[in-house]
Write a protein that holds these residues in place. Sequence first.
Motif, mmCIF file in Angstrom:
data_model
loop_
_atom_site.group_PDB
_atom_site.id
_atom_site.type_symbol
_atom_site.label_atom_id
_atom_site.label_comp_id
_atom_site.label_asym_id
_atom_site.label_seq_id
_atom_site.Cartn_x
_atom_site.Cartn_y
_atom_site.Cartn_z
ATOM 1 N N PHE D 85 0.610 -1.244 -0.076
ATOM 2 C CA PHE D 85 -0.025 -0.010 0.006
ATOM 3 C C PHE D 85 0.778 1.319 0.106
ATOM 4 N N PHE D 86 1.841 1.221 0.905
ATOM 5 C CA PHE D 86 2.591 2.410 1.022
ATOM 6 C C PHE D 86 3.568 2.800 -0.169
ATOM 7 N N ALA D 87 4.104 1.607 -0.807
ATOM 8 C CA ALA D 87 4.813 2.066 -2.169
ATOM 9 C C ALA D 87 3.917 2.447 -3.026
ATOM 10 N N ARG D 88 2.774 2.020 -3.232
ATOM 11 C CA ARG D 88 1.779 2.405 -4.269
ATOM 12 C C ARG D 88 1.460 3.930 -4.068
ATOM 13 N N LEU D 89 1.198 4.160 -2.557
ATOM 14 C CA LEU D 89 0.885 5.606 -2.223
ATOM 15 C C LEU D 89 2.036 6.641 -2.597
ATOM 16 N N ARG D 90 3.058 6.009 -2.399
ATOM 17 C CA ARG D 90 4.550 6.761 -2.921
ATOM 18 C C ARG D 90 4.408 7.037 -4.265
ATOM 19 N N GLN D 91 4.183 5.986 -5.121
ATOM 20 C CA GLN D 91 4.219 6.312 -6.496
ATOM 21 C C GLN D 91 3.105 7.104 -6.794
ATOM 22 N N ILE D 92 1.931 7.008 -6.450
ATOM 23 C CA ILE D 92 0.832 7.928 -6.942
ATOM 24 C C ILE D 92 1.131 9.469 -6.466
ATOM 25 N N SER D 93 1.643 9.605 -5.335
ATOM 26 C CA SER D 93 2.043 10.821 -4.615
ATOM 27 C C SER D 93 3.210 11.478 -5.781
ATOM 28 N N LEU D 94 4.020 10.536 -6.214
ATOM 29 C CA LEU D 94 5.137 11.398 -6.915
ATOM 30 C C LEU D 94 4.525 11.502 -8.288
ATOM 31 N N ILE D 95 3.731 10.824 -8.885
ATOM 32 C CA ILE D 95 2.971 11.282 -10.207
ATOM 33 C C ILE D 95 2.078 12.461 -10.028
ATOM 34 N N LYS D 96 1.458 12.742 -8.795
ATOM 35 C CA LYS D 96 0.628 13.659 -8.782
ATOM 36 C C LYS D 96 1.653 15.111 -8.477
ATOM 37 N N MET D 97 2.719 14.842 -7.888
ATOM 38 C CA MET D 97 3.566 15.950 -8.118
ATOM 39 C C MET D 97 4.042 16.459 -9.441
ATOM 40 N N GLU D 98 4.292 15.234 -10.134
ATOM 41 C CA GLU D 98 4.830 15.467 -11.604
ATOM 42 C C GLU D 98 3.834 16.167 -12.459
ATOM 43 N N LEU D 99 2.615 15.702 -12.460
ATOM 44 C CA LEU D 99 1.375 16.334 -12.977
ATOM 45 C C LEU D 99 1.185 17.701 -12.646
ATOM 46 N N LEU D 100 1.386 18.120 -11.449
ATOM 47 C CA LEU D 100 1.191 19.395 -10.667
ATOM 48 C C LEU D 100 2.275 20.382 -11.525
ATOM 49 N N ASN D 101 3.387 19.759 -11.646
ATOM 50 C CA ASN D 101 4.670 20.452 -12.587
ATOM 51 C C ASN D 101 4.222 20.606 -13.713
ATOM 52 N N LYS D 102 3.902 19.619 -14.384
ATOM 53 C CA LYS D 102 3.561 19.397 -15.782
ATOM 54 C C LYS D 102 2.544 20.158 -16.327
ATOM 55 N N PHE D 103 1.215 20.107 -15.531
ATOM 56 C CA PHE D 103 0.190 20.961 -16.144
ATOM 57 C C PHE D 103 -0.378 21.454 -14.969
ATOM 58 N N PRO D 104 0.039 22.473 -14.432
ATOM 59 C CA PRO D 104 -0.307 23.409 -13.173
ATOM 60 C C PRO D 104 -1.663 23.806 -13.324
ATOM 61 N N ASP D 105 -1.865 24.259 -14.502
ATOM 62 C CA ASP D 105 -3.310 24.896 -14.800
ATOM 63 C C ASP D 105 -4.498 23.846 -14.781
ATOM 64 N N ILE D 106 -3.874 22.601 -15.631
ATOM 65 C CA ILE D 106 -5.113 21.632 -15.667
ATOM 66 C C ILE D 106 -5.396 21.073 -14.217
ATOM 67 N N ILE D 107 -4.416 20.924 -13.652
ATOM 68 C CA ILE D 107 -4.802 20.349 -12.143
ATOM 69 C C ILE D 107 -5.734 21.342 -11.555
ATOM 70 N N ARG D 108 -5.205 22.536 -11.481
ATOM 71 C CA ARG D 108 -6.198 23.684 -10.701
ATOM 72 C C ARG D 108 -7.306 23.729 -11.195
ATOM 73 N N PHE D 109 -7.630 23.464 -12.560
ATOM 74 C CA PHE D 109 -9.018 23.286 -13.338
ATOM 75 C C PHE D 109 -9.684 22.280 -12.613
ATOM 76 N N PHE D 110 -9.183 20.853 -12.401
ATOM 77 C CA PHE D 110 -9.809 19.990 -11.830
ATOM 78 C C PHE D 110 -10.270 20.338 -10.204
ATOM 79 N N GLU D 111 -9.418 20.999 -9.505
ATOM 80 C CA GLU D 111 -9.545 21.226 -8.220
ATOM 81 C C GLU D 111 -10.702 22.037 -7.940
ATOM 82 N N LYS D 112 -10.847 23.129 -9.092
ATOM 83 C CA LYS D 112 -11.990 23.679 -9.106
ATOM 84 C C LYS D 112 -13.277 23.064 -9.384
#
Lengths: 205, 205, 205, 205
Positions: D85-112
């Motif tokens: 579970f934690f390995a998976r969580l770590r993976q996913i968190s990393l991917i999220k960070m990368e996404l936030l880096n790569k598509f900051p506006d798109i992610i903010r779009f979803f947040e809203k």
Amino acid sequence: MFSKFLSLDEEKQMRILNAAIKVYVERGYDNASTNAIVKEAGISKGLLFHYFQNKKTLYLFLFDYCLDMVMKEFYEKVNLEERDFFARLRQISLIKMELLNKFPDIIRFFEKAILEEANDIKGDFKEKIFSVKSSTAIFDDIDTSKFRDDIDIQKAIKSILWTFEGFSNEVLTKAKALNLKKPDYEEVFSEGEQYIEMFKRSFYK
Amino acid sequence: MFSKFLSLDEEKQMRILNAAIKVYVERGYDNASTNAIVKEAGISKGLLFHYFQNKKTLYLFLFDYCLDMVMKEFYEKVNLEERDFFARLRQISLIKMELLNKFPDIIRFFEKAILEEANDIKGDFKEKIFSVKSSTAIFDDIDTSKFRDDIDIQKAIKSILWTFEGFSNEVLTKAKALNLKKPDYEEVFSEGEQYIEMFKRSFYK
Amino acid sequence: MFSKFLSLDEEKQMRILNAAIKVYVERGYDNASTNAIVKEAGISKGLLFHYFQNKKTLYLFLFDYCLDMVMKEFYEKVNLEERDFFARLRQISLIKMELLNKFPDIIRFFEKAILEEANDIKGDFKEKIFSVKSSTAIFDDIDTSKFRDDIDIQKAIKSILWTFEGFSNEVLTKAKALNLKKPDYEEVFSEGEQYIEMFKRSFYK
Amino acid sequence: MFSKFLSLDEEKQMRILNAAIKVYVERGYDNASTNAIVKEAGISKGLLFHYFQNKKTLYLFLFDYCLDMVMKEFYEKVNLEERDFFARLRQISLIKMELLNKFPDIIRFFEKAILEEANDIKGDFKEKIFSVKSSTAIFDDIDTSKFRDDIDIQKAIKSILWTFEGFSNEVLTKAKALNLKKPDYEEVFSEGEQYIEMFKRSFYK
DNA sequence: AATGAATGAGGCTTCATTCAT
DNA sequence: CATGAATGAAGCCTCATTCAT
């Protein structure tokens, strides 16, 4: 002026004209968007304006085009030898029915055009209609000797024509109310005949 | 629903209604832009929508308003005791002329409303017109014994009414063509009388 | 600044505030039209602007007003003597449930205000919320000696609070999905207790 | 349906989409005026509606478009073999960070979008989100044998996920407060790691 | 010849706010 | 204190027409 359009192959001409008629009949001048027309015709927006300066020009052309088509039919079939008023009326009514059958869209186009209210084109349509009405004397050269002497023949004729106009509207309205595509022409004919008989009994000697 | 509007001082009410009627008569429903109405009425855009939910509601109200106005006049003046068909016809024609004189815009409003083609409101107008027509039987209770026995009375009556409709349109069209504000009512009356005489001679015993 | 409003009899004050809350909760700031508010409150448009400079001022006042109301309740009931973290958490959760029961609209008002996106007021709401959060240390002065030594107490506390936030949203969302007006508090309480037990077992010595 | 738009050169597509995203993120659906969008995109008002039926359709398309973009990234990078579970969580968190880096506006779009309250589109966004959530089981097939036996595994997982949600918001809020464009990801990662350690120590055997 | 992207004016409607009464 | 008529800017959307390709 319309040479570009007229040198098109006939199939495409018809596609465009029928599209314009269909859209017009369904929605009237204002709401007949050029978008809807080109979509229905399967051509591009630019092309429509390549052939016709603008929307107004298109419909003015369409009016003349439809008129020609109908007039040709009309003059081919009306027998001007027949001088009895009611025989002539019968003839003309029959031709009208046939036209309605043969060119239903075109006839509906005229029905709408007569009532058109869009400022842009109202005047031009009215003018055309007026010049048609005054030029076509389909009830000229009638044998007036058969009418009763105490009857104003002009008024009698007008009455009869207005009656047939009203009757025709009545028939159309009824058909629409009953959701029929066409009226039952047998029935219409027989009822029309009854009106004719009534007028004959009343206005003829 | 229209309480806001109705509690306005009458002068302003009339300014708004007449503006709406004028613009409608000139341009039809679709082209009767709210811009044109408020400009003609001398009020702000917002105010129009303060009184009427939307354009459609405004014209639905206007229809009822005009109808009331006309109906009131009508019922005050028609004499239902008179059972002779032509006497009744004469009465009604006279009242129509008076209405046309007294409320020319309102009458023109109805003429247009009857033919309205704008999808938005066509149905509602038609419904209203239908319910008026079916509720007002101004030719009920006619003395049919005076008609010739070999005549279909219903058809005879229809003919006469259609004739008077046609005649009335003819008069209006002529007046418009001659740029007259109103037809010459003397003349109209006398010509109408001739039609009545013709029908009496032909359809009565 | 709001003296005019505050010197109103309380019933009318409440009518206006509740109307504003209701409309806001249903539609958000932008769509909370002043029209809807005055209609709901049964007062005139002018009066609203007599009491509040503008819409924004009204809602800023409303925020403070609701906050006062809630805070008063809160501080009356929280027992700051209790130093055990979970006991305090239990207390606070209970108070929250009671508030939700007692002032459902006010709480929903805050829920929406926290997420408000309307440019006009977003910043002001956020500021107010921030200053509340930072000033209210309802988890201060906790007995930290009960936590396991190999645990970062700040992080543990945050985890627990975020868990309860998530749990609370879950409960609300479920209730909404099932069309319940309120969650089943018995059940919520018992499930919350299970979370507390889990954390105790895991984070406490 | 969006063929017109999709056959545009990519630069213009992006200009329009980014404009729509930007305006949305800044102001929310209701206040994302088409005026603001076209101004930002440098196109005419008409053109926007040439591509998208209406404002709602534009944002529905935008949602799907952004989702595709994000999902593609996600599925390329998540390793479903890993069952801890934690390995998976770590993976996913990393991917999220990368996404936030790569598509900051798109992610903010979803947040809203997740929190969108505008009646016009709320439901449609919620539905889309729901169907994404239920179709993407990124925490399925977890090795549950590692959890302590006296722990309710579902509740433990929820706690951890809510904690990471809360932590993520905290990070974002802090960054915004400090006027940073992006959080310091090193630091975030290390702090996240500490949470993971804490949970491992507490929830695992 | 043929396409359809692009424009911008104009249409209906909503709404916060003002002001005469 | 209280009313609600009045305003006009701004919002979404449609459409005839032009023009680069």
